[in-house]
Design a protein around this motif. Structure first.
Motif, PDB file in Angstrom:
ATOM      1  N   THR A  64     -34.618  24.116   7.403  1.00 47.40           N
ATOM      2  CA  THR A  64     -33.938  24.999   6.456  1.00 47.40           C
ATOM      3  C   THR A  64     -32.538  24.451   6.187  1.00 47.40           C
ATOM      4  O   THR A  64     -31.966  23.733   7.027  1.00 47.40           O
ATOM      5  N   PRO A  65     -31.956  24.773   5.033  1.00 40.71           N
ATOM      6  CA  PRO A  65     -30.585  24.316   4.767  1.00 40.71           C
ATOM      7  C   PRO A  65     -29.592  24.741   5.841  1.00 40.71           C
ATOM      8  O   PRO A  65     -28.689  23.976   6.193  1.00 40.71           O
ATOM      9  N   PHE A  66     -29.765  25.947   6.376  1.00 43.24           N
ATOM     10  CA  PHE A  66     -28.858  26.425   7.420  1.00 43.24           C
ATOM     11  C   PHE A  66     -28.967  25.557   8.672  1.00 43.24           C
ATOM     12  O   PHE A  66     -27.953  25.177   9.276  1.00 43.24           O
ATOM     13  N   THR A  67     -30.187  25.210   9.062  1.00 40.90           N
ATOM     14  CA  THR A  67     -30.387  24.356  10.236  1.00 40.90           C
ATOM     15  C   THR A  67     -29.828  22.959   9.991  1.00 40.90           C
ATOM     16  O   THR A  67     -29.200  22.357  10.872  1.00 40.90           O
ATOM     17  N   VAL A  68     -30.061  22.437   8.796  1.00 43.91           N
ATOM     18  CA  VAL A  68     -29.534  21.114   8.453  1.00 43.91           C
ATOM     19  C   VAL A  68     -28.014  21.099   8.563  1.00 43.91           C
ATOM     20  O   VAL A  68     -27.420  20.145   9.087  1.00 43.91           O
ATOM     21  N   ALA A  69     -27.370  22.150   8.077  1.00 41.15           N
ATOM     22  CA  ALA A  69     -25.908  22.216   8.125  1.00 41.15           C
ATOM     23  C   ALA A  69     -25.416  22.199   9.570  1.00 41.15           C
ATOM     24  O   ALA A  69     -24.484  21.445   9.910  1.00 41.15           O
TER      25      ALA A  69
ATOM     26  N   PHE B 221     -30.923  14.408   6.397  1.00 36.46           N
ATOM     27  CA  PHE B 221     -31.648  15.473   7.089  1.00 36.46           C
ATOM     28  C   PHE B 221     -32.384  16.384   6.106  1.00 36.46           C
ATOM     29  O   PHE B 221     -33.493  16.856   6.383  1.00 36.46           O
ATOM     30  N   PHE B 222     -31.740  16.621   4.952  1.00 39.08           N
ATOM     31  CA  PHE B 222     -32.291  17.601   4.011  1.00 39.08           C
ATOM     32  C   PHE B 222     -33.390  17.013   3.129  1.00 39.08           C
ATOM     33  O   PHE B 222     -34.405  17.669   2.865  1.00 39.08           O
ATOM     34  N   PHE B 223     -33.212  15.764   2.660  1.00 46.06           N
ATOM     35  CA  PHE B 223     -34.139  15.186   1.696  1.00 46.06           C
ATOM     36  C   PHE B 223     -35.130  14.189   2.308  1.00 46.06           C
ATOM     37  O   PHE B 223     -36.243  14.036   1.805  1.00 46.06           O
ATOM     38  N   VAL B 224     -34.724  13.477   3.369  1.00 47.41           N
ATOM     39  CA  VAL B 224     -35.569  12.407   3.910  1.00 47.41           C
ATOM     40  C   VAL B 224     -36.512  12.913   5.003  1.00 47.41           C
ATOM     41  O   VAL B 224     -37.683  12.514   5.035  1.00 47.41           O
ATOM     42  N   LEU B 225     -36.027  13.763   5.881  1.00 41.56           N
ATOM     43  CA  LEU B 225     -36.881  14.224   6.987  1.00 41.56           C
ATOM     44  C   LEU B 225     -38.182  14.896   6.532  1.00 41.56           C
ATOM     45  O   LEU B 225     -39.207  14.744   7.191  1.00 41.56           O
TER      46      LEU B 225
END
Length: 222
Positions: A81-86, A67-71
């Motif tokens: 955002t990192p918060f949304t990804v988490a 989610f964080f690196f590929v999307l």
């Protein structure tokens, strides 16, 4: 202690916030997946099964990295955002496990309850709301409590996608102060306290559901 606690508390607040919203999303996804997997149409059931198998059968850490690196890359071009990804990663992952808990709880309701509700000409929605779900929830809450605690502990992985949660703060303080024993002992205590809070809240809900069923039983018994 006075030097370490303020920074650890900041990380704890981030952990609590992530866990809270992730639990809400996991509950929603568990319900949606359970409905999809019991639908009368095969394509809908396949969709629900595919969601559960993919998120249950792959690593949570890899999902967060995906989610964080590929999307953000083509062809997706979706930057979160990192918060949304988490929240999305934890919610979807543990929602897949939660759907299995909910499906098992629904199947644990005796078939006679369904037959009696149908004989009384209850609509499907009323049957589910008044007869099936209250009994299923009693069986679902204990394993759901364990799953929520697992989700809380799973939040420690979000430190690897640059979120300043409790684990991130602990590692940061360890690198700057070299008080490894004190810092990680405090971190263990904080996680333990948070887990106990979840356990106490869920036990309260268990008692509420149990007392609700006990009050209704004399009126609904033949």
């Amino acid at each position: 202690m006075q030097e370490l606690m303020p920074l650890l508390m900041k990380g704890t607040l981030v952990t609590i916030e992530i866990a809270f919203y992730s639990i809400l999303l996991a509950i929603v996804m568990a319900g949606v997946a359970a409905v999809l997997r019991t639908a009368p149409w095969r394509p809908v059931r396949w969709l629900g099964n595919a969601y559960v198998e993919v998120f249950r059968g792959t690593s949570l850490l890899v999902q967060l990295f995906w989610f964080f690196f590929v999307l953000p890359l083509p062809p997706f071009n979706l930057e979160l955002t990192p918060f949304t990804v988490a929240i999305v990663g934890l919610g979807l992952h543990y929602g897949a496990y939660g759907s299995e808990i909910l499906r098992g709880a629904l199947r644990s309701v005796p078939g006679g309850q369904y037959e009696a509700a149908i004989a009384l000409n209850m609509p499907a929605a009323t049957r589910m709301r008044r007869i099936v779900l209250p009994q299923a929830m009693i069986n679902a809450l204990p394993p759901a409590t364990n799953l929520m605690i697992e989700l809380l502990k799973g939040t420690s992985l979000v430190s690897l996608i640059t979120l300043s949660d409790l684990t991130f703060r602990a590692r940061q303080l360890d690198e700057s102060t070299f008080k490894t024993a004190e810092i990680f002992a405090l971190t263990l205590v904080i996680y333990f306290v948070l887990a106990q809070v979840i356990s106490l809240v869920m036990r309260h809900f268990e008692r509420r559901f149990s007392s609700h069923i006990a009050r209704r039983t004399p009126r609904t018994a033949p």
